[in-house]
Design a protein around this motif. Structure first.
Motif, PDB file in Angstrom:
ATOM      1  N   PRO A 193       0.815  -1.217   0.000  1.00 48.32           N
ATOM      2  CA  PRO A 193       0.000   0.000   0.000  1.00 48.32           C
ATOM      3  C   PRO A 193       0.848   1.267   0.000  1.00 48.32           C
ATOM      4  N   PHE A 194       0.215   2.380  -0.362  1.00 47.98           N
ATOM      5  CA  PHE A 194       0.847   3.688  -0.361  1.00 47.98           C
ATOM      6  C   PHE A 194       0.076   4.619   0.567  1.00 47.98           C
ATOM      7  N   ASN A 195       0.797   5.518   1.226  1.00 48.34           N
ATOM      8  CA  ASN A 195       0.161   6.453   2.151  1.00 48.34           C
ATOM      9  C   ASN A 195      -0.053   7.814   1.486  1.00 48.34           C
ATOM     10  N   ILE A 196      -1.231   8.371   1.688  1.00 48.94           N
ATOM     11  CA  ILE A 196      -1.602   9.640   1.082  1.00 48.94           C
ATOM     12  C   ILE A 196      -2.297  10.515   2.113  1.00 48.94           C
ATOM     13  N   GLU A 197      -2.094  11.828   2.001  1.00 45.05           N
ATOM     14  CA  GLU A 197      -2.822  12.804   2.808  1.00 45.05           C
ATOM     15  C   GLU A 197      -3.375  13.878   1.876  1.00 45.05           C
ATOM     16  N   PHE A 198      -4.567  14.394   2.232  1.00 37.78           N
ATOM     17  CA  PHE A 198      -5.249  15.382   1.399  1.00 37.78           C
ATOM     18  C   PHE A 198      -5.228  16.763   2.049  1.00 37.78           C
ATOM     19  N   THR A 199      -5.076  17.793   1.225  1.00 41.73           N
ATOM     20  CA  THR A 199      -5.231  19.177   1.660  1.00 41.73           C
ATOM     21  C   THR A 199      -6.113  19.877   0.637  1.00 41.73           C
ATOM     22  N   ALA A 200      -7.303  20.300   1.070  1.00 42.27           N
ATOM     23  CA  ALA A 200      -8.266  20.927   0.165  1.00 42.27           C
ATOM     24  C   ALA A 200      -8.292  22.441   0.386  1.00 42.27           C
ATOM     25  N   GLY A 201      -9.238  23.101  -0.286  1.00 35.99           N
ATOM     26  CA  GLY A 201      -9.268  24.559  -0.297  1.00 35.99           C
ATOM     27  C   GLY A 201     -10.251  25.174   0.676  1.00 35.99           C
ATOM     28  N   ASP A 202     -10.567  26.422   0.411  1.00 35.72           N
ATOM     29  CA  ASP A 202     -11.392  27.246   1.289  1.00 35.72           C
ATOM     30  C   ASP A 202     -12.853  26.812   1.226  1.00 35.72           C
ATOM     31  N   PRO A 203     -13.478  26.502   2.350  1.00 40.07           N
ATOM     32  CA  PRO A 203     -14.891  26.120   2.326  1.00 40.07           C
ATOM     33  C   PRO A 203     -15.800  27.201   1.751  1.00 40.07           C
ATOM     34  N   ALA A 204     -15.368  28.466   1.792  1.00 41.09           N
ATOM     35  CA  ALA A 204     -16.182  29.553   1.255  1.00 41.09           C
ATOM     36  C   ALA A 204     -16.122  29.635  -0.265  1.00 41.09           C
ATOM     37  N   ASP A 205     -15.194  28.914  -0.868  1.00 38.44           N
ATOM     38  CA  ASP A 205     -15.019  28.914  -2.324  1.00 38.44           C
ATOM     39  C   ASP A 205     -15.754  27.711  -2.894  1.00 38.44           C
ATOM     40  N   ASN A 206     -16.801  27.961  -3.666  1.00 38.28           N
ATOM     41  CA  ASN A 206     -17.594  26.869  -4.228  1.00 38.28           C
ATOM     42  C   ASN A 206     -16.756  25.903  -5.057  1.00 38.28           C
ATOM     43  N   ASN A 207     -15.682  26.418  -5.684  1.00 43.60           N
ATOM     44  CA  ASN A 207     -14.836  25.552  -6.506  1.00 43.60           C
ATOM     45  C   ASN A 207     -14.112  24.494  -5.694  1.00 43.60           C
ATOM     46  N   ALA A 208     -13.836  24.790  -4.420  1.00 48.95           N
ATOM     47  CA  ALA A 208     -13.000  23.896  -3.617  1.00 48.95           C
ATOM     48  C   ALA A 208     -13.591  22.496  -3.529  1.00 48.95           C
ATOM     49  N   GLY A 209     -14.911  22.404  -3.423  1.00 42.49           N
ATOM     50  CA  GLY A 209     -15.551  21.095  -3.388  1.00 42.49           C
ATOM     51  C   GLY A 209     -15.415  20.341  -4.688  1.00 42.49           C
ATOM     52  N   PHE A 210     -15.477  21.057  -5.814  1.00 44.47           N
ATOM     53  CA  PHE A 210     -15.308  20.417  -7.117  1.00 44.47           C
ATOM     54  C   PHE A 210     -13.888  19.871  -7.277  1.00 44.47           C
ATOM     55  N   PHE A 211     -12.885  20.679  -6.886  1.00 42.26           N
ATOM     56  CA  PHE A 211     -11.493  20.215  -6.974  1.00 42.26           C
ATOM     57  C   PHE A 211     -11.305  18.936  -6.155  1.00 42.26           C
TER      58      PHE A 211
END
Length: 409
Positions: A193-211
């Motif tokens: 297996p490989f280990n991964i961590e996620f960092t997403a964007g600003d909750p106020a930016d509608n695009n962040a959920g799409f990314f």
């Protein structure tokens, strides 16, 4: 075929000092929750492009008597300086007056800025929202005043004042990041297996959920099978979001992750970051706090100058580049059509003769009052291997004798 958008800029900018900083339809994705911005309201001028780019749009009647109001979120990120500069340049080259404002990631400031633009009786508003949920009241005033509104790059929610949305295929941005990780690790064949961590964007930016959803949708089968593991257990958007896309916030959070889950020598294979400002903080945390000696795959988006330098230096692995100069051209042509009393649709793309890909989408982007007709441009994956081909040859950046890239403008 028209020349690529920045061809006129390249020859000018080569001799000038340099400034820092539409294919398939988007797939539907879950929206990110709204949150308030808390940055102080302080203004500073935007960087301006030095030479006009091309547009195929006819000038609006009496363009010189019309003023375009352009509202950008902040000038503290290189990305928005470029957007504001290119938009201002495009509209002024077509004969319009412009008022360009930056609201420094302060919601109340952006509302005030828009109130002032409406009071100035602008003919068209182009708005990149700080918080997509916060502008319904002020934009009702714009609608009552007969001022059309183009939602630029970030979808503005819960208002019927929006005429159109111009952006990149935001779900595809995340999808490209996920596919890059899949292919780089050869997940379909490698044992893991490989280990991964996620960092997403600003909750106020509608695009962040799409990314975020674009990337997760690619990688979720491998997480479900156990080939990809998230040692922190932080897999929901709410857990991995980064207020204001802030580098320091991303740095602080990732230092905590490394200290809590990787200090014993556990190997981190991938840090999937939704954009370059968060990738910058994550990369700093890995350089200072990661105990392992392997090269961690780090993704990003935007092609910011510091991140491109990190790609050259082998610190960041890739970025998804969005040619915002092309986005400005699409916005101009759309704006001119609106001001000429037209109702633009897919035919605008053929009539404009753009030499970049764009799709007309009438199904993916519902802002709570209905589907917003959208013009979606196509982003590009950038790595160390294709920097010159993807960014320098088209005229978006220049390359110095050390191999580092600098935005043209």
């Amino acid at each position: 075929m028209r020349k690529r958008i920045l061809s006129a800029i390249v020859s000018t900018a080569m001799a000038a000092s340099l400034l820092a900083g539409c294919g398939g339809a988007a797939a539907p994705a879950a929206e990110a929750p709204a949150a308030e911005s808390k940055a102080p309201a302080a203004e500073a001028p935007a960087a301006e492009s030095k030479a006009p780019a091309e547009s195929a749009a006819p000038a609006a009647a009496d363009a010189g008597d019309k003023t375009i109001g352009i509202a950008m979120p902040t000038n503290s990120l290189e990305r928005w300086n470029r957007d504001g500069s290119f938009l201002k340049e495009q509209f002024e080259s077509a004969g319009f007056k412009t008022e360009l404002v930056f609201s420094n990631n302060e919601i109340d400031q952006q509302v005030s800025d828009l109130e002032n633009l409406i009071a100035d009786n602008v003919s068209l508003l182009v708005v990149a929202a700080i918080d997509g949920e916060s502008l319904s009241t002020v934009l009702k005033d714009a609608k009552d005043a007969g001022i059309p509104v183009i939602s630029y790059d970030r979808l503005i929610m819960n208002t019927d004042a929006i005429s159109y949305y111009v952006s990149f295929d935001n779900y595809t941005v995340g999808k490209l990041q996920g596919e890059f990780v899949r292919d780089a690790l050869d997940l379909d064949n490698a044992e893991g297996p490989f280990n991964i961590e996620f960092t997403a964007g600003d909750p106020a930016d509608n695009n962040a959920g799409f990314f975020f959803n674009g990337a997760v949708d690619v990688l979720q089968p491998y997480i479900d099978s156990g080939k990809l593991v998230v040692p922190s257990g932080q897999t929901s958007f709410e857990q991995v979001a980064t207020q204001q896309w802030d580098t320091q916030n991303a740095l602080d959070r990732f230092q905590n992750i490394l200290g809590s889950y990787y200090s014993d020598g556990t190997k981190l294979d991938v840090a999937l970051c939704s954009n370059d400002s968060t990738a910058l903080g994550v990369a700093q945390a890995i350089q200072s706090d990661y105990a392992g000696d392997n090269k961690v795959i780090i993704t990003g988006q935007d092609g910011d100058e510091a991140n491109l330098a990190n790609i050259v230096d082998g610190i960041q692995t890739m970025s998804v580049y969005k040619a915002v100069a092309n986005e400005a051209v699409a916005t101009l042509d759309l704006g001119v059509a609106i001001l000429n009393g037209e109702t633009p649709d897919a035919g605008l793309i053929d009539a404009a003769g753009w030499d970049f890909e764009c799709a007309y989408d009438t199904s993916s982007y519902d802002n709570g009052t209905g589907i917003i007709p959208s013009y979606l441009l196509v982003p590009t994956v950038v790595t160390k291997d294709n920097l010159k081909e993807a960014l320098v040859d088209p005229g978006y950046y220049t390359m110095d004798d050390k191999g580092y890239l600098h935005p043209v403008g």
